[in-house]
Design an enzyme around this catalytic site. Sequence first.
Site, PDB file in Angstrom:
ATOM      1  N   GLU A 296      24.515  22.208  79.315  1.00 61.90           N
ATOM      2  CA  GLU A 296      23.748  21.888  78.145  1.00 61.90           C
ATOM      3  C   GLU A 296      24.069  20.618  77.587  1.00 61.90           C
ATOM      4  O   GLU A 296      25.224  20.599  76.937  1.00 61.90           O
ATOM      5  CB  GLU A 296      23.865  23.085  77.048  1.00 61.90           C
TER       6      GLU A 296
ATOM      7  N   CYS B  13      22.053  18.702  68.929  1.00 58.89           N
ATOM      8  CA  CYS B  13      21.571  18.349  70.483  1.00 58.89           C
ATOM      9  C   CYS B  13      19.979  18.260  70.143  1.00 58.89           C
ATOM     10  O   CYS B  13      19.278  17.452  70.940  1.00 58.89           O
ATOM     11  CB  CYS B  13      22.075  19.146  71.445  1.00 58.89           C
TER      12      CYS B  13
HETATM   13  P1  NAD Z   1      32.002  16.137  74.958  1.00 59.50           P
HETATM   14  O1  NAD Z   1      31.514  15.926  76.355  1.00 59.50           O
HETATM   15  O2  NAD Z   1      32.958  14.716  74.416  1.00 59.50           O
HETATM   16  O3  NAD Z   1      33.261  17.090  74.961  1.00 59.50           O
HETATM   17  C1  NAD Z   1      32.747  18.536  74.899  1.00 59.50           C
HETATM   18  C2  NAD Z   1      33.761  19.697  75.640  1.00 59.50           C
HETATM   19  O4  NAD Z   1      34.270  19.147  76.916  1.00 59.50           O
HETATM   20  C3  NAD Z   1      35.099  19.334  74.517  1.00 59.50           C
HETATM   21  O5  NAD Z   1      35.653  20.683  74.722  1.00 59.50           O
HETATM   22  C4  NAD Z   1      36.163  18.405  75.457  1.00 59.50           C
HETATM   23  O6  NAD Z   1      37.274  18.690  75.079  1.00 59.50           O
HETATM   24  C5  NAD Z   1      35.887  18.838  76.704  1.00 59.50           C
HETATM   25  N1  NAD Z   1      36.159  17.989  77.936  1.00 59.50           N
HETATM   26  C6  NAD Z   1      36.257  16.494  77.703  1.00 59.50           C
HETATM   27  N2  NAD Z   1      36.273  15.802  79.007  1.00 59.50           N
HETATM   28  C7  NAD Z   1      36.330  17.009  79.958  1.00 59.50           C
HETATM   29  C8  NAD Z   1      36.784  16.970  81.457  1.00 59.50           C
HETATM   30  N3  NAD Z   1      36.994  15.708  81.884  1.00 59.50           N
HETATM   31  N4  NAD Z   1      36.733  18.209  81.854  1.00 59.50           N
HETATM   32  C9  NAD Z   1      36.542  19.173  81.296  1.00 59.50           C
HETATM   33  N5  NAD Z   1      36.045  19.328  79.824  1.00 59.50           N
HETATM   34  C10 NAD Z   1      36.248  18.122  79.201  1.00 59.50           C
HETATM   35  O7  NAD Z   1      31.066  16.227  73.900  1.00 59.50           O
HETATM   36  P2  NAD Z   1      31.282  16.404  72.156  1.00 59.50           P
HETATM   37  O8  NAD Z   1      31.363  15.040  71.841  1.00 59.50           O
HETATM   38  O9  NAD Z   1      32.085  17.480  72.023  1.00 59.50           O
HETATM   39  O10 NAD Z   1      29.734  16.829  71.899  1.00 59.50           O
HETATM   40  C11 NAD Z   1      28.524  16.360  71.570  1.00 59.50           C
HETATM   41  C12 NAD Z   1      27.675  16.259  72.714  1.00 59.50           C
HETATM   42  O11 NAD Z   1      27.400  17.651  72.873  1.00 59.50           O
HETATM   43  C13 NAD Z   1      26.403  15.483  72.308  1.00 59.50           C
HETATM   44  O12 NAD Z   1      25.932  14.966  73.457  1.00 59.50           O
HETATM   45  C14 NAD Z   1      25.407  16.836  72.182  1.00 59.50           C
HETATM   46  O13 NAD Z   1      24.205  16.412  72.333  1.00 59.50           O
HETATM   47  C15 NAD Z   1      25.949  17.772  73.144  1.00 59.50           C
HETATM   48  N6  NAD Z   1      25.558  19.013  72.662  1.00 59.50           N
HETATM   49  C16 NAD Z   1      24.551  19.852  73.688  1.00 59.50           C
HETATM   50  C17 NAD Z   1      23.703  21.035  73.172  1.00 59.50           C
HETATM   51  C18 NAD Z   1      22.926  21.684  74.001  1.00 59.50           C
HETATM   52  O14 NAD Z   1      22.827  22.822  74.089  1.00 59.50           O
HETATM   53  N7  NAD Z   1      22.255  20.675  75.003  1.00 59.50           N
HETATM   54  C19 NAD Z   1      24.707  21.493  72.008  1.00 59.50           C
HETATM   55  C20 NAD Z   1      25.307  20.960  71.346  1.00 59.50           C
HETATM   56  C21 NAD Z   1      25.820  19.838  71.793  1.00 59.50           C
END
Ligand code: NAD
Length: 511
Positions: A246, A280
């Site tokens: 997502e 999002c």
């Molecule tokens: P992010 O990708 O920076 O982090 C998300 C999660 O991934 C965190 O828990 C982080 O610690 C973890 N993570 C980071 N690097 C990783 C790796 N190498 N391996 C595994 N896990 C890792 O995203 P964010 O900044 O926390 O969130 C914002 C983003 O989320 C925006 O792009 C937003 O659009 C998206 N989002 C999508 C939805 C949806 O349902 N489509 C919902 C909410 C947010």
Amino acid sequence: MAIVERIEAATPDARRRLRLRNPATLAPLGEVEVATPSDVRAAVERARKAQPGWAALSFAERGRYLERAARTLAARQNEFVTAIVAETGKPELEALTTEVLTACDALSFYAKRAGRILADQTVPVHLLKNKKLRISYKPLGVVGIITPWNFPFILALNPTIQALMAGNCVVLKPSEVTPKSGRLVEELLHAVGLPEGVFELVIGDGETGAALLDAGVDKISFTGSVETGRRVAEACGRNLIPCTLELGGKDPMIVCADADLERAARGAVYGAFTNSGQVCTSTERVYVVDEVADVFTRKVLEETGRLRQGASGEFDIGAIIDARQLDVIEEHVRDAVERGARVLAGGRRNPACEGLFFEPTVLVDVDHEMKIMRDETFGPVLPIMRVADEDEALRLANDSPYGLNANVWTRNKRRGAELAGRIESGCAVVNDCMLTYGVTESPFGGVKDSGIGRVNGELGLKGYCRVQSILIDRFGGKTEPLWYPYSARKLRLFRRALRMLWGTSLGRLLS
Ligand code: NAD
């Protein structure tokens, strides 16, 4: 000022720590320990051990834990709202409705319906009438769930309860920016007496998430950015396990000439600014047809002018949760202005607020050369672009690497749905915005860079299952037409059958 500060371990045996702050007031929120890769593996092991016992429970038994959780959450709503507000700086009303109320709804929805959705199905076989087909939905085992910071409670709880209802155990890794909201999920599930090991929490950052990908789980449910999503998909490919991704969005809004402009303007302001634009499915770009563009923009500005931003008392727009996001928002607005956009409202960090705040911003004279129209801003910015007609709006809406949600505004609902159907997106809304994630029946997810797979509803729940189909012979008999021996006579028979079934009108009825 960083909202989350990483503190290296003092000795080789100690764990790293994260020092947290409230983004609205910058008040310290204490520190949390970061799980090491071996902590993560141990959590997966505990979940693996607990899983057969959990899967052996009936849906009704598993559902009772969730129903209890909904009641507990309703009774302790203030405590949960306060904790979420402290970590995110969002208005209480938003924390209550989009995090806690939606959580109660999801808990009782899946508790009541998972048994029916995941019941064994017997499917009639259209050609081989002597066979019966049974399809069953079995748990995958241990599901790893990795979540972001923008809705830190519901985005962690919702996939967790779907995975649990399907008979899986869960290891959750919440965002490092909002680990305490992840801990609220643990608190809630412990409060209702969930058996040991069925739900495990690992606190940490990207390194912890990466450790979970390779810790032997059976599926990853990931919500976060496109960039991290690609890494998750690579690891899941390497480990040959499924994942749902997502990811980000850049939702378009199309305003047709016959739209109710009052409602559309209010919808645009809510869609772009709620949760400070950190959704999002935020409305991130508006295409309004020329003949109503002036009136629509004026109404948007009037509505924006009434918004109050703050950290206490009554206010509408809260903080930016992560300091890094504030830099992105600022850069997108700066780039737009440099390329000729005009700021009609906001356009800067709010100098009257102590914490991380960006003023609700309205831009016009924008185009697709600007970052503000191409990249995910994830902040309270509403760029409005004037278009000649709906066809141009549609072409521009689809001119994006993203395809999560979209919204269309017209008094003609049939045409609205038709227009929405031509947008390249996983979800769309007519005469409203966002909302699809909160409608539990609706499969939610994106196309293009917005992700893979669906969460929520029947499809989402089935995504936490291993589907097994069992074909059962109905009548017995010593042999089957396809079995040995092969002969010229059998070949002639099959040739005749093929001609009859697909070469005659009677056969076409039977096949
Ligand atoms: P992010 O990708 O920076 O982090 C998300 C999660 O991934 C965190 O828990 C982080 O610690 C973890 N993570 C980071 N690097 C990783 C790796 N190498 N391996 C595994 N896990 C890792 O995203 P964010 O900044 O926390 O969130 C914002 C983003 O989320 C925006 O792009 C937003 O659009 C998206 N989002 C999508 C939805 C949806 O349902 N489509 C919902 C909410 C947010």
